[in-house]
Motif scaffolding. Structure first.
Motif, short mmCIF file in Angstrom:
data_model
loop_
_atom_site.label_atom_id
_atom_site.label_comp_id
_atom_site.label_asym_id
_atom_site.label_seq_id
_atom_site.Cartn_x
_atom_site.Cartn_y
_atom_site.Cartn_z
N GLY A 1 -38.38 35.28 -36.90
CA GLY A 1 -39.28 36.24 -37.53
C GLY A 1 -39.17 36.27 -39.04
O GLY A 1 -39.86 37.04 -39.69
N GLY A 2 -38.26 35.49 -39.59
CA GLY A 2 -38.14 35.36 -41.04
C GLY A 2 -37.89 36.69 -41.73
O GLY A 2 -37.17 37.55 -41.22
N GLY B 1 -36.27 24.58 -49.90
CA GLY B 1 -35.40 25.36 -50.77
C GLY B 1 -34.40 26.21 -50.00
O GLY B 1 -33.22 26.25 -50.33
N SER B 2 -34.87 26.87 -48.94
CA SER B 2 -33.97 27.74 -48.18
C SER B 2 -32.89 26.93 -47.49
O SER B 2 -31.71 27.25 -47.55
CB SER B 2 -34.76 28.52 -47.13
N THR B 3 -33.33 25.86 -46.84
CA THR B 3 -32.36 25.01 -46.14
C THR B 3 -31.33 24.48 -47.12
O THR B 3 -30.14 24.42 -46.82
CB THR B 3 -33.08 23.85 -45.45
N LEU C 1 -31.96 33.19 -42.02
CA LEU C 1 -32.89 33.97 -41.20
C LEU C 1 -34.29 33.93 -41.80
O LEU C 1 -35.27 33.77 -41.10
CB LEU C 1 -32.41 35.43 -41.13
N VAL C 2 -34.37 34.06 -43.14
CA VAL C 2 -35.67 34.05 -43.79
C VAL C 2 -36.34 32.69 -43.60
O VAL C 2 -37.55 32.59 -43.42
CB VAL C 2 -35.52 34.39 -45.29
N ALA C 3 -35.51 31.65 -43.61
CA ALA C 3 -36.06 30.30 -43.55
C ALA C 3 -36.51 29.92 -42.15
O ALA C 3 -37.35 29.04 -41.98
CB ALA C 3 -35.03 29.29 -44.05
N ASP D 1 -40.99 31.62 -49.00
CA ASP D 1 -40.60 31.37 -47.62
C ASP D 1 -40.62 32.68 -46.84
O ASP D 1 -39.58 33.25 -46.56
CB ASP D 1 -39.20 30.73 -47.60
N TYR D 2 -41.83 33.15 -46.55
CA TYR D 2 -41.90 34.29 -45.65
C TYR D 2 -43.23 34.34 -44.94
O TYR D 2 -43.97 33.36 -44.94
CB TYR D 2 -41.48 35.57 -46.36
#
Lengths: 364, 416, 294, 230, 265
Positions: free
Chosen positions: A174-175, C263-265, A166-168, B190-191
């Motif tokens: 909306g991250g 990184g998140s992926t 979700l954050v990505a 990442d935000y």
């Protein structure tokens, strides 16, 4: 598992007493609470009710089915985001794109958002989507006889993964900020206190409905089979059932309940974000269930409400110490009263006449 | 026999519950979806006025937000000692946002509708502000938000006393252009803020003729930056634009050093490292740059007084930073608006706010009544061995706030 | 070539930290069946010990080396306290140890916040670890290579302890048949305590590696605990070589994915891969016939 | 050497052994006999300390060991060979032995000694114990227990489930052990004839109670049969 | 032979544990209407054989019952094919009542949706089973408080409710008193008329009294097969198994429930 040992009171609670308990809770939540609580406190209670709905499902999957579902935030999130997407689209108006997509992205909406413009589709999705996800995941995990700690760890890994995802996907979901600012709920203005009360009542009513479902399942053959599977999975196999299927049903039911809780959480809290669905949030749900009594009927719901209330109240009075309370809650409850607060009254009840009996035995 | 009775009872109970739910659905459906402004419950009759201070004192953001709380309390104390606002003593009502946006939304609701405070001061993350926005608009309250943020927002009910993008990001880019930077690498958490900031940076860079040679994001709580830094090493940028948040910076700076980078090869300009954060990185961060509107080293009389008062209150080892200064300033600005309006009423306050100014530690700031932001001077500091910032560049006077970047023709919000 | 060596080497370094964290778990989870979710906080305790050692012994050249045994001791003692105070009552309820230790982790994390602040503190690398070695275009930092050395030493030490020493035999005997071990004159309580001490101590050593790589902060344990558990599970219970291979694979695969995507992926895909892998081989990379935990 | 006074033992809600008095004289050998489920193994497990007693006292050399943990009793000279040829299957034969011998100053010599008693084990030292046959495992189990240098040896069904040709060997060893003056033996055995030949005293256990006891010897076979037929 | 139409045929059944053949090429033909006994020393592979037939451990070879090869089926499918078993340690659901235990065993014959309903009354087949095992008086007691023998009966009752056509019973009379053994034997004779019953047993007295056919296993193989008299007369059987029976009382000492519970704890 002393939790499920059948003391007379516990037996009674599963039958008529259980129904009575649900009725009392319904009375308290739907009649008394709106009458005595301020709008603000009622809104808070509504939020706790959403957690309680998810907790009722956890009680079913964990308390009765022995599956430590440490990642219910995933399903809570599915429901919450589905509802929030609809509310964002409602706010944007027909043909328009939610505001944040303009801010973070290029102002185009991904195709999979489109169906959520329909309220009916959203309501169906809130039930069907988590059921499908739970079915696929559960089938994959349970059929491979993954259980116990493995199940719990995989589950938690899932919650971590979901929150990270979700954050990505900031442009789509909306991250980190999540989805927020919902002015209306199916056309009802959310700033109007009357409508807030209505939404609260829906959440409380859904909680009661979920309790009735679990009460009924507890009395059904399926309920017996589920407890039997928890206690002796191999034995159930030799009754001609695939334990994985039995557990799968409970897992899916728990997922749907979590999703319903999440769906109501979004309009009541006004926001759904990764921090409402991540591993920590999932564990907080477990804390409520453990406190109330994992295998009891009302315990999980009351426990979740208590933990929610405790978080609000304690963080108001001891802002720096909520983490300590929360940690201590886990340690004390699991170590000393693993069957939760629900086990205390029956235990006390059972202890009293026994003392009389031993005295009789001694004189004999 | 007994079973059929049970079923009957069950269905009755279900029907009852359903009826209760349905009957309670008699909500009112208003057609204009706008805020049905609730009547204010603020009590202005006594000789005190309640103000809400809503910061996270628990959870991940506590350490940052606690400093904001400290300077708010300091400002309140000073104002009270000086006679209060419109002669009324400030009565702070403190709440914990617990680093959780949903809690911020809950608590600001409590402050505005239950505690009936005249205004709320606080919030830190964008998520917390976004979560509070509908609540504060819904109850027509006031929120003073003290942190630099990603812009693209203006609410009638919020005053933004931190920088918007054209007061921090754009000056930073101007500074880079002035240094002749040709290639830039973007590294961020990442935000929302880094993503939005980088969107602006990329468009402005194109305008300035700076080439973006890489863009990397790492999850908020991740400490492992080695893979990304290897890409920086490979790209050899003239500068790195750092929008990384919080403790993740430590891992980034470490990896940056270990792989042989430094201020003389590919220097970093940061927008989230201030006096509070720098010590956690020790000497590794010396020589790097940061863009803010305030540094502890700023030389104004107001700043001298502020630092002195702050350290007298909380200890001589405590540094002051941009968000703390913005929070301190926000309370004084509120006092000045209210005294100009001669009223605590939100609508009166909004009507009076335009042009209200305050001699803040960073210099004189003035409210823009249109967008509720304040004009601020852009500063670039270079971190010295004491983890203080030496000002090396400054914008030409205060920059008018422009949260939607309407005055910049290179800006295209719908471009990727 | 660079695009291949960089993720490979960074991934190997990350895998090394993961391995040290997982080795401790392999002992407490794999051998004893205790699911210690506070293991990540023991890692954090090791990192703070490194920081504190540097406050006391100011020469970074010495203090980091000194921090290794001290961190082992500090985290080990924390583990010992946890075992003696809580876990010993719960050996028959493995799932509940998971929840109790979640609580312990929360308390330790908050404690660290209160003691050291949430911002984290810097840890200086010793002079002899400054700099890097250029391997096919990648500037491989000495600190990262040092974590690999640390992991190899921890692994070798643990393997030697289990295979070669009397105490190792006692651990293995207790795992295989507790009652029988007890009637052979082995105090199984003592074995439990020491096993937990060693397993937790290893987390402390992992903390030194983490501190060198990214400094300290109160929440650093949370980002390692789930991957470390997945490594132990994917490696196969009671299989050191499985744990080693799984840690290395998770580290390297994540590094490559980070290189290719973000990184998140990478996190998301790695988790997904582990879940899929466990579908195919629920018993992990290497199988040994052993009692399940369920 | 070992004395049980009024010992009762149970699991959960059910008591299995009721108020048992039993004594093993120093240097002597005692057999306990009874049907399946009579509580023999339960009694032994309590004597060794693997099960808590509900009431009663257990004395070892006159010292009250009722609350001691098994390994503490082992250090006081109690050796136990449990039912079912138990060993540590993942350890090698040698490791099984060294596990016990290592702590002792003359460990190496002791291992050598027991290997003389059980020469068949010599060739099996590097093999994992789990791969040994039942008879070999039983020899290993007895050898391992002897390494604890017990003064009292508690044997639970040592010949049960073992091939007849090996049984004879093991019976020989046990007979030799019971004959030793420096070693007391408490033997649970189904094989009445052998048990009575090897021991000097017997107890019959029925439904958790001692129903009969007497001196051993071949002449007692009929008495025991009669006692067990009830 | 003429009595039984139904039968379970086992051909070349082998169970291999990492090279150790616990069951090694076993051939058996088990006919309906006869009480089959499986005897042999510990570790002979009796329980493993039953485990393989009920899907607990993988085996190779053939185990044909009706149209099914049991070796290819999962445990619950084997149950649904009509093959049921009990365990050495009685495993009933301790917290459910006797009646619930029996009722839950009838689930095989219900449709899935019926599981979602509460129990209404006591089905006739549950009543019948309750009568057959003689626990009518205890029907509402939690199964956990039953005596060891009663639990074994309850398990047999559950097999009756399941309508298992083939019953594999692992030491059903271990730990029972003489009278209980007698009663159990008679029960098995009664219900065995229309069923194929295989009993693993060590008590030779019981075997002599009730066995129609005895199969002796040793080291994973079938040593011999025949009537009690035939088997007793076999020298090899005397050597590996019965040798000392003239001398021994109550031949085998397998774990009694209580003792097994102790070991498991």
């Amino acid at each position: 598992m002393s939790a499920a040992r059948r003391t007379p009171l516990a037996t009674a609670l599963r039958g008529w007493g259980g129904l009575l308990g649900i009725a009392l809770l319904a009375l308290a939540l739907l009649v008394v609470a709106p009458a005595v609580l301020s709008d603000f406190r009622l809104g808070n209670l509504g939020k706790y009710c959403c957690w309680a709905i998810a907790a009722v499902g956890i009680g079913l999957a964990w308390g009765r089915g022995g599956m430590l579902v440490m990642g219910q935030g995933v399903f809570f999130g599915i429901g919450g985001y589905a509802m929030a997407m609809h509310l964002k689209l409602e706010a944007a108006g027909p043909g328009n794109v939610p505001d944040f997509m303009q801010l973070y992205g290029d102002g185009t909406m991904p195709g999979w958002w489109e169906p959520f413009r329909s309220g009916a589709f959203t309501l169906v999705a809130i039930v069907v989507l988590p059921a499908l996800v739970a079915l696929v995941l559960g089938y994959a995990i349970l059929k491979r006889r993954v259980r116990g700690a493995y199940f719990a760890i995989l589950n938690q890994a899932l919650a971590v993964t979901f929150a990270t995802l979700l954050v990505a996907t900031i442009k789509q979901t909306g991250g980190f900020n999540g989805l927020n600012s919902f002015p209306t709920f199916f056309g009802y203005n959310l700033y109007d206190p009357v409508n807030k009360q209505m939404i609260y009542s829906i959440a409380a009513g859904l909680l009661i409905a979920c309790l009735l479902v679990v009460w009924h399942l507890g009395r059904s053959r399926f309920g017996e089979l589920l407890v039997a599977t928890r206690d002796a999975e191999e034995r159930v196999r030799f009754l001609g059932h695939d334990p994985a299927n039995i557990k799968l049903v409970a897992f899916v039911a728990a997922a749907v309940m979590a999703s319903i809780g999440g769906a109501m959480f979004a309009p009541i809290a006004g926001i759904i974000s990764p921090s409402d669905v991540n591993a920590a949030a999932s564990i907080l749900l477990i804390a409520g269930v453990a406190l109330g009594g994992r295998a009891s009927l009302l315990g999980p719901a009351l426990g979740a409400i208590a933990v929610g209330y405790g978080q609000s109240a304690l963080s108001e009075s001891f802002p720096n110490h909520w983490s300590y309370f929360q940690g201590a809650l886990f340690i004390v409850v699991i170590l000393l009263i693993p069957a939760g607060l629900a086990s205390l009254p029956p235990r006390l009840w059972a202890a009293l006449p026994r003392r009389g009996r031993t005295r009789k035995a001694a004189t004999a | 026999m007994s079973t059929s009775r049970t079923r009957l009872a069950a269905s009755t109970a279900a029907a009852l519950a359903a009826a209760l739910v349905l009957s309670s659905c008699g909500g009112s459906k208003s057609d204009d979806g706008s805020a049905a402004a609730a009547d204010s419950c603020v009590d202005t009759s006594g000789d005190t006025i309640k103000l809400g201070f809503l910061n996270s004192t628990s959870g991940a953001m506590a350490i940052s937000e606690q400093t904001v709380r400290d300077s708010l309390l300091l400002a309140a104390k000073e104002i009270n000692a000086d006679g209060g606002i419109l002669g009324k003593q400030i009565e702070p009502v403190e709440e914990d946002g617990a680093s959780d946006p949903a809690v911020f939304a809950e608590k600001i609701g409590k402050l505005l509708t239950s505690d009936c405070v005249a205004a709320v001061f606080g919030g830190w993350t964008s998520a917390s502000r976004k979560a509070m926005l509908p609540v504060v608009e819904g109850s027509n309250g006031l929120l003073f938000y003290p942190v630099q943020y990603e812009g693209l927002e203006a609410s009638e009910n919020i005053y933004y006393t931190g920088a918007t993008t054209n007061q921090q990001i754009i000056p930073a880019m101007d500074f880079l252009a002035s240094k002749g930077v040709k290639t830039l690498f973007l590294a961020g958490s990442d935000y929302v803020f880094p993503r939005t900031a980088n969107k602006i940076i990329k468009q402005y860079a194109a305008e300035l003729g700076i080439e973006i040679v890489g863009e990397e994001y790492v999850p908020l709580d991740s400490d492992d930056w080695s893979t990304q830094v290897a890409k920086i090493v490979k790209a050899k940028p003239d500068f790195v634009f750092n929008t990384i948040n919080g403790s993740s910076n430590v891992g980034f700076i470490k990896a940056y050093y270990e792989q042989g980078l430094g201020p003389d090869t590919s220097p970093i300009i940061s927008v989230s490292i201030a006096e509070e954060e720098a010590p956690a990185m020790g000497k590794d961060v010396t020589g790097q740059f940061a863009a803010w509107n305030y540094f502890q080293s700023v030389e104004t009389p107001a700043n001298e007084a502020f630092i002195e008062a702050f350290q007298a209150e909380y200890g001589a080892d405590r540094p002051t930073s941009d968000p703390m200064e913005a929070a301190y300033t926000s309370l004084y600005l509120y006092k000045n608006i209210v005294e100009k309006a001669e009223s605590f009423d939100v609508d009166d306050v909004n009507a009076a706010s335009d042009g209200v100014s305050f001699d803040a530690p960073e210099g004189t700031v003035t409210i823009d009544g249109e967008n509720h932001h304040i004009a601020k001077t852009g500063l670039i500091g270079r971190i010295n061995a004491e983890n203080q910032f030496d000002v090396v560049w400054s914008s030409e006077g205060p920059i008018e706030p422009d949260p939607f970047l309407e005055g910049y023709d290179w800006w295209d919000p719908s471009a990727e | 070539m660079e695009s291949f060596t960089t993720p490979l080497l960074t991934g190997t370094s990350t895998g090394a930290i993961l391995l040290i964290a997982a080795l401790g778990l392999a002992l407490t989870f794999g051998q004893m069946g205790v699911i210690n979710m506070a293991h990540g906080e023991f890692l954090m305790a090791g990192a703070y010990t490194t920081y504190l050692t540097q406050q006391v012994v100011s020469s970074a050249d010495v203090s980091v080396l000194l921090a290794i045994p001290v961190a082992f001791l500090v985290a080990g003692l924390l583990g010992l306290a946890l075992e003696a105070g809580i876990i010993r009552w719960m050996y028959h309820r493995p799932l509940d140890t998971l929840l109790v230790t979640v609580g312990v982790g929360m308390v330790l994390q908050q404690l660290a916040k209160d003691l050291f602040g949430a911002q984290g503190d810097p840890v200086r690398e010793p002079g002899w670890l400054q700099g890097n070695l250029t391997v096919l275009g990648y500037h491989w930092p000495y600190t990262r290579m040092f974590t690999i050395v640390l992991a190899v030493v921890a692994l070798g030490g643990l393997a030697a302890l289990l295979k070669r020493t009397r105490f190792g035999r006692q651990i293995r005997a207790t795992v295989q048949n507790r009652d029988l071990a007890e009637t052979m004159g082995i105090s199984t309580r003592r074995v439990d305590r020491i096993t937990f001490f060693v397993g937790s101590g290893l987390a402390g050593v992992g903390g030194v590696a983490v501190a060198l790589a990214s400094g300290t902060n109160p929440t650093l344990g949370t980002s390692y605990i789930i991957p470390a558990f997945l490594v132990v599970v994917a490696g196969g219970l009671g299989q050191l070589r499985g744990t080693v291979l799984a840690a290395w694979l998770v580290g390297v695969v994540t590094a490559f994915l980070t290189d290719w995507f973000s990184g998140s992926t990478a996190q998301v895909i790695t988790f997904a891969l582990v879940v899929v892998f466990l579908q195919v081989r629920p018993q992990g990379l290497f199988t040994v016939r052993t009692r399940g935990l369920a | 050497m070992l004395e049980l006074r009024g010992v009762s033992v149970g699991y959960g809600r059910t008591a299995v052994v009721h108020d048992v008095d039993l004594e093993v004289p120093t240097g002597g050998a005692v057999a306990v006999m009874g049907h399946n489920g009579a509580g023999k193994t339960t009694l032994l497990r309590a004597a060794v300390g693997l099960l808590p007693v509900r009431s009663g006292t257990i004395l070892l050399d006159g010292v009250d060991v009722t609350r001691m943990r098994p390994h503490q009793r082992v250090r006081r000279g109690l050796g136990y060979v449990p039912q079912g040829q138990l060993c540590f299957p993942q350890l090698t034969t040698l490791e099984n032995l060294r596990l016990v011998a290592d702590g002792r100053p003359d460990g190496a010599r002791l291992v050598d000694e027991v290997l003389d008693t059980f020469p068949a084990l010599r060739g099996l030292l590097p093999r994992k114990a789990g791969l040994l046959s039942g008879g070999q495992r039983q020899q290993l189990a007895i050898a391992r227990t002897l390494l604890t240098q017990p003064r009292l040896l508690v044997l639970d069904e040592p010949t049960e489930g073992i091939q007849p040709n090996v049984v004879a060997e093991i019976e020989e060893v046990i007979a030799a052990l019971t004959a030793r003056d420096d070693l007391s033996v408490l033997l649970v055995e189904q094989h009445v004839g052998f048990a009575l030949r090897a021991t000097g005293r017997y107890y019959v256990l029925e439904s958790g109670r001692v129903t009969s006891s007497g001196s051993g010897g071949p002449g007692a076979v009929a008495d025991v049969r009669a006692a067990m037929a009830v | 032979m003429s009595r039984g139409r139904d039968y379970l045929e086992v051909r070349g059944l082998t169970v291999d544990f990492d090279g150790f053949k616990a069951v090694d090429g076993v051939d058996l033909t088990l006919l309906q209407g006869r009480l089959h006994f499986l005897i042999g020393p510990n570790g002979a592979g009796k329980t493993t054989l039953v485990d393989a037939l009920t899907g607990l451990v993988p085996g190779t070879g053939l185990a044909r019952y009706g149209a099914h090869d049991l070796l290819g089926l999962k445990p619950h499918r084997i149950v649904r094919a009509g093959v049921g078993r009990t365990f050495q340690t009685a495993t009933v659901f301790e917290e459910l009542s006797v009646l619930q235990n029996l009722d839950i065993a009838g689930g095989v014959h219900r449709r899935a949706w019926q599981l979602a309903l509460p129990r209404r009354g006591v089905p006739a087949y549950v009543d019948d089973a309750l009568d057959a095992i003689g626990l009518g008086d205890l029907r509402d007691r939690p199964a956990g408080v039953l005596a060891h023998g009663q639990k074994q009966w309850l398990e047999i009752g559950m097999l009756l409710v399941q309508d298992a056509r083939v019953m594999l019973l692992d030491e059903p009379v271990a730990g029972m008193s003489a009278e209980e053994r007698e009663a159990t034997g008679e029960l098995l004779q009664r219900i065995g008329r229309e069923r194929t019953i295989v009993v693993i047993e060590h008590d030779m007295e019981f075997v002599r009294r009730f066995a129609d056919t005895v199969t002796v296993m040793h080291a994973g193989r079938v040593l011999t097969e025949g009537t009690v008299a035939e088997v007793q007369a076999d020298e090899r059987v005397q050597e590996v198994y019965l040798g000392r029976t003239t001398d021994a009382v109550g031949v085998d000492p397998e774990a009694v429930a209580a003792e097994a519970a102790g070991e498991g704890a």
